[in-house]
Design a protein around this motif. Structure first.
Motif, PDB file in Angstrom:
ATOM      1  N   UNK A  23       0.820  -1.207   0.000  1.00 42.16           N
ATOM      2  CA  UNK A  23       0.000   0.000   0.000  1.00 42.16           C
ATOM      3  C   UNK A  23       0.857   1.261   0.000  1.00 42.16           C
ATOM      4  N   UNK A  24       1.914   1.249   0.801  1.00 45.70           N
ATOM      5  CA  UNK A  24       2.793   2.435   0.851  1.00 45.70           C
ATOM      6  C   UNK A  24       3.403   2.717  -0.514  1.00 45.70           C
ATOM      7  N   UNK A  25       3.913   1.681  -1.153  1.00 51.37           N
ATOM      8  CA  UNK A  25       4.529   1.863  -2.473  1.00 51.37           C
ATOM      9  C   UNK A  25       3.472   2.316  -3.478  1.00 51.37           C
ATOM     10  N   UNK A  26       2.331   1.656  -3.459  1.00 54.35           N
ATOM     11  CA  UNK A  26       1.268   1.982  -4.409  1.00 54.35           C
ATOM     12  C   UNK A  26       0.800   3.418  -4.250  1.00 54.35           C
ATOM     13  N   UNK A  27       0.525   3.822  -3.012  1.00 53.88           N
ATOM     14  CA  UNK A  27      -0.020   5.162  -2.779  1.00 53.88           C
ATOM     15  C   UNK A  27       0.999   6.266  -3.074  1.00 53.88           C
ATOM     16  N   UNK A  28       2.271   5.977  -2.843  1.00 59.53           N
ATOM     17  CA  UNK A  28       3.278   7.024  -3.022  1.00 59.53           C
ATOM     18  C   UNK A  28       3.883   7.061  -4.428  1.00 59.53           C
ATOM     19  N   UNK A  29       3.938   5.884  -5.093  1.00 60.79           N
ATOM     20  CA  UNK A  29       4.653   5.836  -6.375  1.00 60.79           C
ATOM     21  C   UNK A  29       3.849   5.249  -7.523  1.00 60.79           C
ATOM     22  N   UNK A  30       2.720   4.648  -7.237  1.00 56.48           N
ATOM     23  CA  UNK A  30       1.895   4.087  -8.305  1.00 56.48           C
ATOM     24  C   UNK A  30       2.180   2.621  -8.572  1.00 56.48           C
ATOM     25  N   UNK A  61      -1.746  -7.486  -6.161  1.00 53.42           N
ATOM     26  CA  UNK A  61      -2.648  -6.418  -6.596  1.00 53.42           C
ATOM     27  C   UNK A  61      -4.100  -6.749  -6.266  1.00 53.42           C
ATOM     28  N   UNK A  62      -4.481  -8.011  -6.430  1.00 58.55           N
ATOM     29  CA  UNK A  62      -5.838  -8.416  -6.094  1.00 58.55           C
ATOM     30  C   UNK A  62      -6.101  -8.219  -4.602  1.00 58.55           C
ATOM     31  N   UNK A  63      -5.136  -8.581  -3.772  1.00 56.51           N
ATOM     32  CA  UNK A  63      -5.302  -8.383  -2.328  1.00 56.51           C
ATOM     33  C   UNK A  63      -5.372  -6.899  -1.988  1.00 56.51           C
ATOM     34  N   UNK A  64      -4.601  -6.071  -2.675  1.00 52.87           N
ATOM     35  CA  UNK A  64      -4.646  -4.636  -2.436  1.00 52.87           C
ATOM     36  C   UNK A  64      -5.995  -4.062  -2.865  1.00 52.87           C
ATOM     37  N   UNK A  65      -6.566  -4.576  -3.953  1.00 57.97           N
ATOM     38  CA  UNK A  65      -7.892  -4.129  -4.375  1.00 57.97           C
ATOM     39  C   UNK A  65      -8.925  -4.486  -3.309  1.00 57.97           C
ATOM     40  N   UNK A  66      -8.856  -5.711  -2.804  1.00 57.32           N
ATOM     41  CA  UNK A  66      -9.788  -6.139  -1.749  1.00 57.32           C
ATOM     42  C   UNK A  66      -9.601  -5.285  -0.499  1.00 57.32           C
ATOM     43  N   UNK A  67      -8.340  -4.998  -0.164  1.00 57.09           N
ATOM     44  CA  UNK A  67      -8.056  -4.144   0.988  1.00 57.09           C
ATOM     45  C   UNK A  67      -8.636  -2.750   0.765  1.00 57.09           C
ATOM     46  N   UNK A  68      -8.538  -2.259  -0.463  1.00 61.42           N
ATOM     47  CA  UNK A  68      -9.084  -0.941  -0.781  1.00 61.42           C
ATOM     48  C   UNK A  68     -10.579  -0.879  -0.540  1.00 61.42           C
ATOM     49  N   UNK A  69     -11.285  -1.920  -0.927  1.00 63.72           N
ATOM     50  CA  UNK A  69     -12.734  -1.923  -0.689  1.00 63.72           C
ATOM     51  C   UNK A  69     -13.060  -2.013   0.797  1.00 63.72           C
ATOM     52  N   UNK A  70     -12.256  -2.768   1.546  1.00 63.49           N
ATOM     53  CA  UNK A  70     -12.481  -2.819   2.999  1.00 63.49           C
ATOM     54  C   UNK A  70     -12.238  -1.449   3.619  1.00 63.49           C
ATOM     55  N   UNK A 104      -5.795   7.873  -4.996  1.00 65.90           N
ATOM     56  CA  UNK A 104      -5.913   7.717  -6.451  1.00 65.90           C
ATOM     57  C   UNK A 104      -5.301   6.433  -7.003  1.00 65.90           C
ATOM     58  N   UNK A 105      -4.110   6.059  -6.537  1.00 66.29           N
ATOM     59  CA  UNK A 105      -3.478   4.851  -7.074  1.00 66.29           C
ATOM     60  C   UNK A 105      -4.205   3.595  -6.613  1.00 66.29           C
ATOM     61  N   UNK A 106      -4.600   3.560  -5.364  1.00 61.34           N
ATOM     62  CA  UNK A 106      -5.358   2.424  -4.846  1.00 61.34           C
ATOM     63  C   UNK A 106      -6.694   2.316  -5.570  1.00 61.34           C
TER      64      UNK A 106
END
Length: 200
Positions: A23-30, A61-70, A104-106
């Motif tokens: 999540x940190x990498x995704x949110x900060x760098x895409x 990425x699938x787990x991050x998507x699920x985490x995003x919805x939670x 935005x990235x999440x």
């Protein structure tokens, strides 16, 4: 604590650290910066340890998507306190777009092509259920019979998604997008209440 219980807890903690690093990498760098090796470096594990939890980047990425919805559902919880169903629907529209602007990235992983469409739909199941509950409550409150309930839910979902995406444009911005989302949803609901006949 038994050895098995301790190992299960350690495994769960490791998985959680990997998700948090992702999540940190995704949110900060895409999404382009998100690799298994990068995550392994960030959590100070060897890459094979990360692969024990996620077979590849797609699985992460699938787990991050699920985490995003939670996370989205957790942030929307306060809207349930609004007793008026119409105001609750307006709050949902506004908060959905706010979430998209703040993550935005999440949000792109939750809704874009980085995750298979069917997998995204499954990850969104709990959020879709909340929308369905709201539409059901709204329909009952206004004695509205929707010709196709699933279509109505998809129309709302698609409208909010489209307007949230507009919010990324400099000419629109998140604040205006939140207002547009409420306006669009209000228009949809008003149309369903008046049961306008379809053309053609």
């Amino acid at each position: 604590m038994s050895t098995g219980t301790r190992r299960a807890r350690e495994r769960a903690n490791t998985r959680e650290r990997i998700i948090e690093a992702g999540l940190r990498v995704l949110e900060s760098e895409g999404v382009s910066a998100l690799t298994i090796r990068r995550i392994a470096t960030d959590v100070e594990y060897a890459a094979p340890i990360v692969y024990q939890h996620f077979a590849n980047k797609d699985a992460l990425l699938l787990e991050l998507a699920a985490h995003g919805y939670r996370l989205m559902l957790a942030e929307l919880e306060h809207t349930a306190e609004e007793p008026d169903i119409d105001r609750r629907m307006m709050q949902l529209a506004s908060e959905y777009v706010r979430f998209a602007g703040e993550h935005p990235h999440l949000y792109q992983v939750m809704n874009g092509g980085a995750v298979d469409a069917q997998d995204r739909r499954r990850a969104a199941a709990a959020a879709i259920a909340v929308l369905e509950e709201l539409v059901t409550a709204w329909s009952a409150a206004h004695d509205v019979v929707l010709a196709d309930f699933d279509d109505a839910c998809d129309i709302i979902w698609g409208t909010l998604y489209g307007i949230a995406s507009l919010g990324y444009l400099d000419t629109v911005g998140n604040e205006r997008a939140r207002r547009l989302a409420q306006q669009a949803l209000r228009t949809l609901l008003r149309g369903w209440r008046t049961d306008l006949p379809e053309n053609g």
